[in-house]
Design a protein around this motif. Structure first.
Motif, PDB file in Angstrom:
ATOM      1  N   ASP A 192       0.820  -1.209   0.000  1.00 38.52           N
ATOM      2  CA  ASP A 192       0.000   0.000   0.000  1.00 38.52           C
ATOM      3  C   ASP A 192       0.857   1.265   0.000  1.00 38.52           C
ATOM      4  N   CYS A 193       2.160   1.100  -0.059  1.00 37.41           N
ATOM      5  CA  CYS A 193       3.079   2.242  -0.032  1.00 37.41           C
ATOM      6  C   CYS A 193       3.876   2.303  -1.332  1.00 37.41           C
ATOM      7  N   PRO A 194       3.444   3.078  -2.332  1.00 38.64           N
ATOM      8  CA  PRO A 194       4.253   3.218  -3.548  1.00 38.64           C
ATOM      9  C   PRO A 194       5.596   3.865  -3.236  1.00 38.64           C
ATOM     10  N   ILE A 195       6.534   3.674  -4.144  1.00 40.82           N
ATOM     11  CA  ILE A 195       7.919   4.117  -3.936  1.00 40.82           C
ATOM     12  C   ILE A 195       8.368   4.942  -5.135  1.00 40.82           C
ATOM     13  N   VAL A 196       8.965   6.081  -4.863  1.00 42.34           N
ATOM     14  CA  VAL A 196       9.641   6.859  -5.901  1.00 42.34           C
ATOM     15  C   VAL A 196      11.121   6.918  -5.541  1.00 42.34           C
ATOM     16  N   ALA A 197      11.957   6.583  -6.497  1.00 41.20           N
ATOM     17  CA  ALA A 197      13.401   6.660  -6.310  1.00 41.20           C
ATOM     18  C   ALA A 197      13.987   7.481  -7.446  1.00 41.20           C
ATOM     19  N   GLY A 198      14.900   8.367  -7.135  1.00 40.32           N
ATOM     20  CA  GLY A 198      15.514   9.212  -8.158  1.00 40.32           C
ATOM     21  C   GLY A 198      16.072  10.465  -7.537  1.00 40.32           C
ATOM     22  N   ASN A 199      15.840  11.588  -8.201  1.00 39.13           N
ATOM     23  CA  ASN A 199      16.330  12.877  -7.701  1.00 39.13           C
ATOM     24  C   ASN A 199      15.195  13.885  -7.587  1.00 39.13           C
ATOM     25  N   GLN A 200      14.031  13.402  -7.176  1.00 39.21           N
ATOM     26  CA  GLN A 200      12.853  14.241  -7.024  1.00 39.21           C
ATOM     27  C   GLN A 200      13.067  15.320  -5.955  1.00 39.21           C
ATOM     28  N   GLU A 201      12.386  16.451  -6.152  1.00 32.10           N
ATOM     29  CA  GLU A 201      12.394  17.482  -5.109  1.00 32.10           C
ATOM     30  C   GLU A 201      11.429  17.039  -4.008  1.00 32.10           C
ATOM     31  N   ILE A 202      11.854  17.208  -2.767  1.00 33.44           N
ATOM     32  CA  ILE A 202      11.021  16.827  -1.633  1.00 33.44           C
ATOM     33  C   ILE A 202      10.749  18.072  -0.790  1.00 33.44           C
ATOM     34  N   LEU A 203       9.479  18.456  -0.723  1.00 30.91           N
ATOM     35  CA  LEU A 203       9.040  19.598   0.074  1.00 30.91           C
ATOM     36  C   LEU A 203       8.491  19.079   1.400  1.00 30.91           C
ATOM     37  N   GLU A 204       8.519  19.916   2.431  1.00 32.11           N
ATOM     38  CA  GLU A 204       8.055  19.477   3.753  1.00 32.11           C
ATOM     39  C   GLU A 204       7.209  20.544   4.417  1.00 32.11           C
ATOM     40  N   PHE A 205       6.253  20.089   5.220  1.00 31.09           N
ATOM     41  CA  PHE A 205       5.551  20.964   6.144  1.00 31.09           C
ATOM     42  C   PHE A 205       5.049  20.116   7.314  1.00 31.09           C
ATOM     43  N   THR A 206       4.634  20.777   8.369  1.00 28.04           N
ATOM     44  CA  THR A 206       4.178  20.083   9.575  1.00 28.04           C
ATOM     45  C   THR A 206       2.791  20.577   9.955  1.00 28.04           C
ATOM     46  N   VAL A 207       1.909  19.646  10.300  1.00 24.80           N
ATOM     47  CA  VAL A 207       0.596  19.962  10.852  1.00 24.80           C
ATOM     48  C   VAL A 207       0.399  19.108  12.090  1.00 24.80           C
ATOM     49  N   SER A 208       0.032  19.743  13.194  1.00 25.56           N
ATOM     50  CA  SER A 208      -0.207  19.059  14.466  1.00 25.56           C
ATOM     51  C   SER A 208       0.965  18.155  14.856  1.00 25.56           C
ATOM     52  N   GLY A 209       2.164  18.647  14.604  1.00 24.47           N
ATOM     53  CA  GLY A 209       3.365  17.931  14.989  1.00 24.47           C
ATOM     54  C   GLY A 209       3.739  16.780  14.087  1.00 24.47           C
ATOM     55  N   LYS A 210       3.008  16.587  12.996  1.00 27.63           N
ATOM     56  CA  LYS A 210       3.280  15.459  12.102  1.00 27.63           C
ATOM     57  C   LYS A 210       3.847  15.964  10.781  1.00 27.63           C
ATOM     58  N   LYS A 211       4.911  15.299  10.341  1.00 24.99           N
ATOM     59  CA  LYS A 211       5.591  15.730   9.125  1.00 24.99           C
ATOM     60  C   LYS A 211       4.854  15.242   7.884  1.00 24.99           C
ATOM     61  N   HIS A 212       4.822  16.102   6.888  1.00 25.41           N
ATOM     62  CA  HIS A 212       4.236  15.795   5.590  1.00 25.41           C
ATOM     63  C   HIS A 212       5.283  16.072   4.516  1.00 25.41           C
ATOM     64  N   PHE A 213       5.497  15.094   3.651  1.00 29.77           N
ATOM     65  CA  PHE A 213       6.510  15.188   2.605  1.00 29.77           C
ATOM     66  C   PHE A 213       5.807  15.213   1.250  1.00 29.77           C
ATOM     67  N   ILE A 214       6.173  16.166   0.413  1.00 29.93           N
ATOM     68  CA  ILE A 214       5.636  16.261  -0.941  1.00 29.93           C
ATOM     69  C   ILE A 214       6.739  15.899  -1.911  1.00 29.93           C
ATOM     70  N   CYS A 215       6.580  14.785  -2.589  1.00 26.01           N
ATOM     71  CA  CYS A 215       7.545  14.335  -3.592  1.00 26.01           C
ATOM     72  C   CYS A 215       7.103  14.876  -4.944  1.00 26.01           C
ATOM     73  N   MET A 216       7.860  15.813  -5.493  1.00 25.59           N
ATOM     74  CA  MET A 216       7.587  16.369  -6.819  1.00 25.59           C
ATOM     75  C   MET A 216       8.580  15.740  -7.796  1.00 25.59           C
ATOM     76  N   ALA A 217       8.142  14.677  -8.471  1.00 21.21           N
ATOM     77  CA  ALA A 217       9.019  13.893  -9.343  1.00 21.21           C
ATOM     78  C   ALA A 217       8.854  14.357 -10.785  1.00 21.21           C
ATOM     79  N   GLY A 218       9.902  14.940 -11.323  1.00 25.15           N
ATOM     80  CA  GLY A 218       9.858  15.469 -12.681  1.00 25.15           C
ATOM     81  C   GLY A 218       9.876  16.978 -12.679  1.00 25.15           C
ATOM     82  N   LYS A 219      10.135  17.537 -13.824  1.00 24.37           N
ATOM     83  CA  LYS A 219      10.195  18.988 -13.955  1.00 24.37           C
ATOM     84  C   LYS A 219       8.785  19.544 -14.104  1.00 24.37           C
ATOM     85  N   GLY A 220       8.564  20.759 -13.559  1.00 26.12           N
ATOM     86  CA  GLY A 220       7.266  21.401 -13.663  1.00 26.12           C
ATOM     87  C   GLY A 220       7.366  22.880 -13.360  1.00 26.12           C
TER      88      GLY A 220
END
Length: 602
Positions: A192-220
């Motif tokens: 149930d956990c897809p995987i991206v491997a490469g050189n994607q940009e990873i953005l972060e933010f926190t809500v209620s003390g929990k980390k959220h990671f945004i994987c932006m894979a590819g140019k945009g």
């Protein structure tokens, strides 16, 4: 003289304990399946997989690959991409392995010990339910890649990822043990956990003390700060609805491509595919955020609040439910209304999105042919296998489910004088989940809770709009909230109510013919090519202007090419199929304002 007395009971107790401890330790090892993936030929779209597990003393062990992936209800035969399956002992001696059916292999173990199964998978289909490997990166769906040992779906799964030298990042919802080592409690959660491997940009933010990671894979052409801001608002507004964030961390996977779309939910992540250049186009960006909101809402609705048959899964065959009008329909209702609550959309932008759903259902005759329950049950053979006649013969449980969710919301608001809404039904379903996470809801539970919250009998509602095909009274229900539903067809141009593909500027091919329209009544067909109307040649540039020369009720002769032969079809022009717009009424009453605010803001 010292006499030693031997306490035999004590010694026997120690002996039993040591045996028990040894067995526990061995069981802990035996109850794990270890996977290693490597990218030896990424330029040729391959991932190499090795899975290792204990035979547990069994003479024969079978391994299988799923034939479908949860959340995407079609048999996809992922095993067709498996190559070079071999099995070995711990000292690398080959074991006998042979295929027993389309997605399973049997291994003759030669007794106790470790077994290693090695194979490779061809990955060159980038959708949210499949996998792709190329020279730049990899997007892997576990159901496509990782076999399981039959009878051991509850075993812990451990994954080691060997990256090519020039790849630096891994994005996944799996629990991270080290930079290249991940684990999951069982196979269901593992795939149930897809995987991206490469050189994607990873953005972060926190809500209620929990980390959220945004994987932006590819140019945009996205702006990282805006992506973070909008995603964070989506998380916050949905947390406010449900009352918590039911995960330790969350990974948003966004695969950016030249053209494409779609999304697939997971328990603490999701994957979407989006056009890399949509981010400076306001309408398309709003649709993108609607997709993000939709998939994130599934964190609760389907990954936790779920029909009882949707987990644990049978990976060998279809799993049937009549409840996708809740899993997807309610999600499609809330995805955009929550964007309005988050103030990402204004009223006009929200109602425009709602209009699109209304037109997707209310223009077409399929709404009289298939109920919501039927659409849900038959999604394995219909929704995921649509053809040119689908709008005439079926409905989407996504869009009609959203419309019926709106009707149910307004029924509850009306019955409680805007004290309660569909929100309360959702919260009660979530309470059910928290009391017993292993148990899904039954078909009757949704109706039971809707009646409990509203205080009224819902027999007729369920019979007419969920089990039946009675036309939806959207106009009346919208008026309760001071919103007008307007059919604008009278203002439209003359139409045959068909859809075209422009092969070239001068070759116009019909790809859909809608029941109720002029073209359908006259017998225009899928793949007919238009040549002329009343002997006037038609092209991409002049087709509409030629049609506009005629009036409703006129009979016109259309020359077509059908399968290489010219034919003439007589068409009597009819009023086009309805096309709807929504407008907030002027001078709404206090009751209408109260109902509208409850609908929009909860």
């Amino acid at each position: 003289m010292i006499i030693f007395r031997i306490n035999y009971k004590y010694i026997i107790g120690i002996f039993i304990y040591l045996i028990f401890f040894q067995n526990l330790t061995q069981a802990g090892v035996n109850n794990e399946t270890h996977y290693t993936i490597s990218f030896l030929q990424p330029q040729n779209h391959y991932v190499n997989v090795e899975m290792t597990f204990d035979s547990r003393g069994e003479n024969e062990v079978s391994v299988s690959l799923p034939v479908w992936t949860p959340g995407s209800y079609m048999i996809r035969e992922f095993a067709r991409h498996i190559e070079k399956v071999n099995a070995y002992t711990s000292d690398n001696s080959p074991l006998e392995i042979f295929k027993t059916n389309k997605n399973s292999w049997k291994i003759i173990t030669n007794g106790p010990g470790k077994i290693s199964v090695k194979y490779r998978v061809y990955c060159n289909e980038l959708t949210v339910r499949t996998s792709q490997v190329n020279i730049d990166n990899a997007f892997l769906n576990g159901s496509n890649i990782f076999m399981f040992v039959r009878g051991r779906l509850s075993d812990k799964c451990v994954l080691k990822i060997n990256l090519p030298k020039n790849w630096k990042n891994i994005s996944t919802g799996l629990k991270k043990i080290s930079n290249d080592l991940y684990e999951s409690d069982n196979y269901d959660d593992f795939i149930d956990c897809p995987i991206v491997a490469g050189n994607q940009e990873i953005l972060e933010f926190t809500v209620s003390g929990k980390k959220h990671f945004i994987c932006m894979a590819g140019k945009g052409n996205y702006e990282p700060a805006k992506i973070i801001s909008d995603f964070k608002k989506i998380v916050e507004v949905q947390e406010k609805l449900f009352g918590d964030l039911p995960y330790n961390d969350f990974t948003f996977i966004v695969m950016l491509v030249q053209a494409g779309g779609g999304g697939l939910e997971h328990k603490n992540s999701f994957a979407v595919i989006a056009d890399r250049n949509l981010f400076d186009k306001p309408e398309r960006y709003r649709r993108f955020l609607g997709l993000i909101s939709h998939e994130f809402f599934h964190t609760w609705n389907v990954k936790r609040i779920r029909p009882e048959v949707l987990g644990p899964f049978n990976y060998d065959s279809e799993v049937y439910t009549k409840m996708h009008y809740v899993t997807e329909g309610w999600t499609s209702f809330y995805d955009n209304v929550l964007l309005r609550r988050a103030k990402i959309f204004n009223d006009e932008e929200y109602l425009t999105m709602f209009e699109n759903e209304v037109n997707d259902i209310m223009r077409f005759q399929g709404r009289f042919k298939q109920s919501l329950e039927e659409s849900s049950f038959d999604n394995w053979i219909k929704y995921y296998r649509q053809d040119e006649n689908s709008k005439n013969s079926q409905i989407s449980y996504y869009t009609k489910g959203a419309l019926v969710a709106f009707l149910l919301d307004m029924e509850i608001i009306k019955a409680t004088n805007a004290e309660k809404s569909l929100d309360e039904v959702l919260k009660l379903l979530y309470d059910d989940y928290k009391k017993n996470p292993s148990k899904g809801y039954t078909d009757g539970r949704i109706k039971e809770l809707s009646e409990q919250v509203s205080g009224i009998n819902m027999d007729n509602f369920w019979r007419d709009y969920i089990a039946g095909t009675k036309d939806l009274p959207l106009k009346e229900y919208l008026e309760l909230a001071g919103v007008e539903l307007i059919n604008t067809t009278a203002d439209d141009k003359i139409t045959l109510d068909v859809e075209y593909t422009y092969i070239t500027d001068s070759v116009i091919m019909i790809n859909k013919v809608y029941e109720g329209g002029s073209g359908y009544a006259a017998g225009l067909n899928f793949r007919d090519k238009l040549i002329s109307i009343e002997d006037e040649m038609v092209t991409k540039n002049n087709l509409q202007s030629v049609l506009d020369k005629y009036n409703i009720g006129d009979e016109i002769e259309i020359k077509i090419d059908r399968d290489g032969l010219e034919k003439t079809v007589s068409v009597i022009l009819k009023t086009g199929l309805p096309r709807y717009k929504m407008k907030i009424m002027d001078n709404r009453s206090d009751s209408q304002l109260k109902f509208y605010n409850k609908w929009i803001y909860g």
